[in-house]
Design a protein around this motif. Structure first.
Motif, PDB file in Angstrom:
ATOM      1  N   PRO A  18       0.829  -1.207   0.000  1.00 47.27           N
ATOM      2  CA  PRO A  18       0.000   0.000   0.000  1.00 47.27           C
ATOM      3  C   PRO A  18       0.863   1.257   0.000  1.00 47.27           C
ATOM      4  O   PRO A  18       2.010   1.254   0.468  1.00 47.27           O
ATOM      5  N   SER A  19       0.311   2.336  -0.518  1.00 53.23           N
ATOM      6  CA  SER A  19       0.992   3.619  -0.533  1.00 53.23           C
ATOM      7  C   SER A  19       0.042   4.684  -0.013  1.00 53.23           C
ATOM      8  O   SER A  19      -1.178   4.469   0.045  1.00 53.23           O
ATOM      9  N   ALA A 317      -2.371   7.806  10.453  1.00 55.03           N
ATOM     10  CA  ALA A 317      -2.789   6.407  10.306  1.00 55.03           C
ATOM     11  C   ALA A 317      -2.262   5.740   9.037  1.00 55.03           C
ATOM     12  O   ALA A 317      -1.765   4.609   9.103  1.00 55.03           O
ATOM     13  N   PRO A 318      -2.356   6.357   7.842  1.00 53.06           N
ATOM     14  CA  PRO A 318      -1.876   5.650   6.650  1.00 53.06           C
ATOM     15  C   PRO A 318      -0.401   5.250   6.729  1.00 53.06           C
ATOM     16  O   PRO A 318      -0.050   4.091   6.452  1.00 53.06           O
ATOM     17  N   GLU A 319       0.464   6.194   7.090  1.00 49.86           N
ATOM     18  CA  GLU A 319       1.891   5.868   7.152  1.00 49.86           C
ATOM     19  C   GLU A 319       2.176   4.850   8.245  1.00 49.86           C
ATOM     20  O   GLU A 319       3.013   3.960   8.078  1.00 49.86           O
ATOM     21  N   ALA A 320       1.486   4.960   9.385  1.00 57.09           N
ATOM     22  CA  ALA A 320       1.687   3.998  10.460  1.00 57.09           C
ATOM     23  C   ALA A 320       1.248   2.606  10.024  1.00 57.09           C
ATOM     24  O   ALA A 320       1.912   1.602  10.333  1.00 57.09           O
ATOM     25  N   PHE A 321       0.143   2.526   9.300  1.00 56.39           N
ATOM     26  CA  PHE A 321      -0.360   1.248   8.813  1.00 56.39           C
ATOM     27  C   PHE A 321       0.623   0.612   7.832  1.00 56.39           C
ATOM     28  O   PHE A 321       0.931  -0.584   7.923  1.00 56.39           O
ATOM     29  N   ILE A 322       1.133   1.400   6.902  1.00 55.41           N
ATOM     30  CA  ILE A 322       2.112   0.893   5.934  1.00 55.41           C
ATOM     31  C   ILE A 322       3.354   0.395   6.662  1.00 55.41           C
ATOM     32  O   ILE A 322       3.897  -0.670   6.351  1.00 55.41           O
ATOM     33  N   GLY A 323       3.799   1.163   7.658  1.00 54.66           N
ATOM     34  CA  GLY A 323       4.961   0.741   8.429  1.00 54.66           C
ATOM     35  C   GLY A 323       4.733  -0.541   9.196  1.00 54.66           C
ATOM     36  O   GLY A 323       5.636  -1.374   9.319  1.00 54.66           O
TER      37      GLY A 323
END
Length: 338
Positions: A18-19, A317-323
């Motif tokens: 995901p991005s 949330a998006p960056e944390a989820f990708i990480g």
């Protein structure tokens, strides 16, 4: 000016990893509760690996999030306004409101939380879905016995850490697999596993064999990939393998590399009388009262410990989820929304 509700929507379906472009931020008016409804202010959002599957259109055990919909997820929320007889303003509840700052509920998806009993964030981790996944999957399917060896992948995460600690409570040896020396130290020193191994080590397979001289009786599968490859030859006769997740494969596209090893797997399923069972935690819903009772007691007694990784702001949330999908989190990943 009408106060706005921040939401994070699924903008497009990821191909592979995901991005940030797969997510869209939206502002909508904060709704007003109707008769029988409550208005919730989301305080904490849980981020979990299963959400990657919800972003895909592939057939699975649960419906996909549609393009333009709010990303789904478990939340801890405060009741701001209530027109429901069972809830009052100020109540803290577990809800499934997804990636947004406010939500309406008719009460059917809520569970009241007692902040005096345990920190409310534990309802998203050790006293919530991840903890229950570990409890039901290990005890119902793994059935560890005193003296047996239980191996769990992703052992520093909320499911894996709980699996190993319950295994120890039941008298089994707990061997945890994690990524990197810091996570292995957490597994060994904080969670009390007998052994913690780094799957990134070039000699991981040999280290696992040395750590399991009598073989593996229960393997709690969270990862798949090369961890499974190292575990598979060490499985004992009558070994039990609860399959909870396959995070190493969630971002894969197209056919998998390598030869077809299904005949080898099926041969050992037969000759070793292996039990391999995939499961979804909701299948064991009837066990929840026992879980809440026993897990609360184990935590109070210090027999089960937990680690939380809390990031600030819904926008994160998006960056944390990708990480998280790349193993960057250190414990149960939670977003502090407000």
């Amino acid at each position: 000016m009408t106060e706005q509700n921040l939401q994070i929507l699924l903008a497009s379906r990821p191909v592979g990893r995901p991005s940030p472009d797969n997510f869209e931020f939206a502002q909508t008016p904060i709704p007003s509760p109707g008769e029988g409804q409550v208005l919730l202010k989301i305080r904490y959002l849980s981020l979990d690996p299963y959400m990657r599957g919800r972003m895909s259109a592939a057939k699975s055990y649960a419906a996909s999030v549609e393009i333009g919909q709010v990303m789904e997820g478990g939340t801890v929320a405060e009741v701001l306004e209530s027109r429901h007889p069972d809830y009052a303003a100020g109540d803290m509840v577990l809800s499934y409101s997804g990636w947004q700052a406010h939500a309406l509920s008719d009460g059917t998806d809520l569970r009241k939380l007692d902040p005096q009993q345990a920190p409310v964030t534990t309802a998203l981790g050790v006293l919530g879905m991840p903890g229950f996944t570990a409890y039901a999957g290990l005890l119902t399917l793994g059935q560890p016995k005193p003296g047996e060896t239980v191996v769990v992948a992703a052992a520093s995460g909320p499911v894996g850490a709980t699996v190993g600690q319950i295994a120890r409570i039941k008298g089994a040896r707990a061997v945890g697999i994690a990524g990197g020396p810091d996570k292995c130290a957490l597994v060994r020193d904080a969670f009390g596993f007998d052994v913690a191994l780094d799957h990134r080590s070039p000699t991981f397979a040999e280290e696992l064999q040395a750590a399991c001289p009598d073989g593996i009786d229960v393997y709690f599968e969270n990862v798949g990939g090369k961890v499974w490859d190292a575990v598979f030859p060490l499985l004992n006769t009558f070994a039990r393998i609860p399959v909870c997740g396959l995070v190493a494969q969630y971002n894969s596209t197209g056919p998998f590399d390598g030869p077809d090893r299904l005949p080898i797997l099926m041969r050992d399923v037969l000759t070793k009388s292996l039990t391999i069972r995939g499961f979804i935690q909701r299948e064991f819903h009837a066990q929840r009262p026992a879980f809440y009772r026993e897990m609360a007691q184990w935590i109070a007694e210090g027999r089960v410990k937990y680690q939380e990784d809390i990031v600030d702001g819904l926008e994160s949330a998006p960056e944390a989820f990708i990480g998280m999908l790349e193993g960057r989190n250190f414990g149960k990943l939670i977003v502090q929304v407000s």
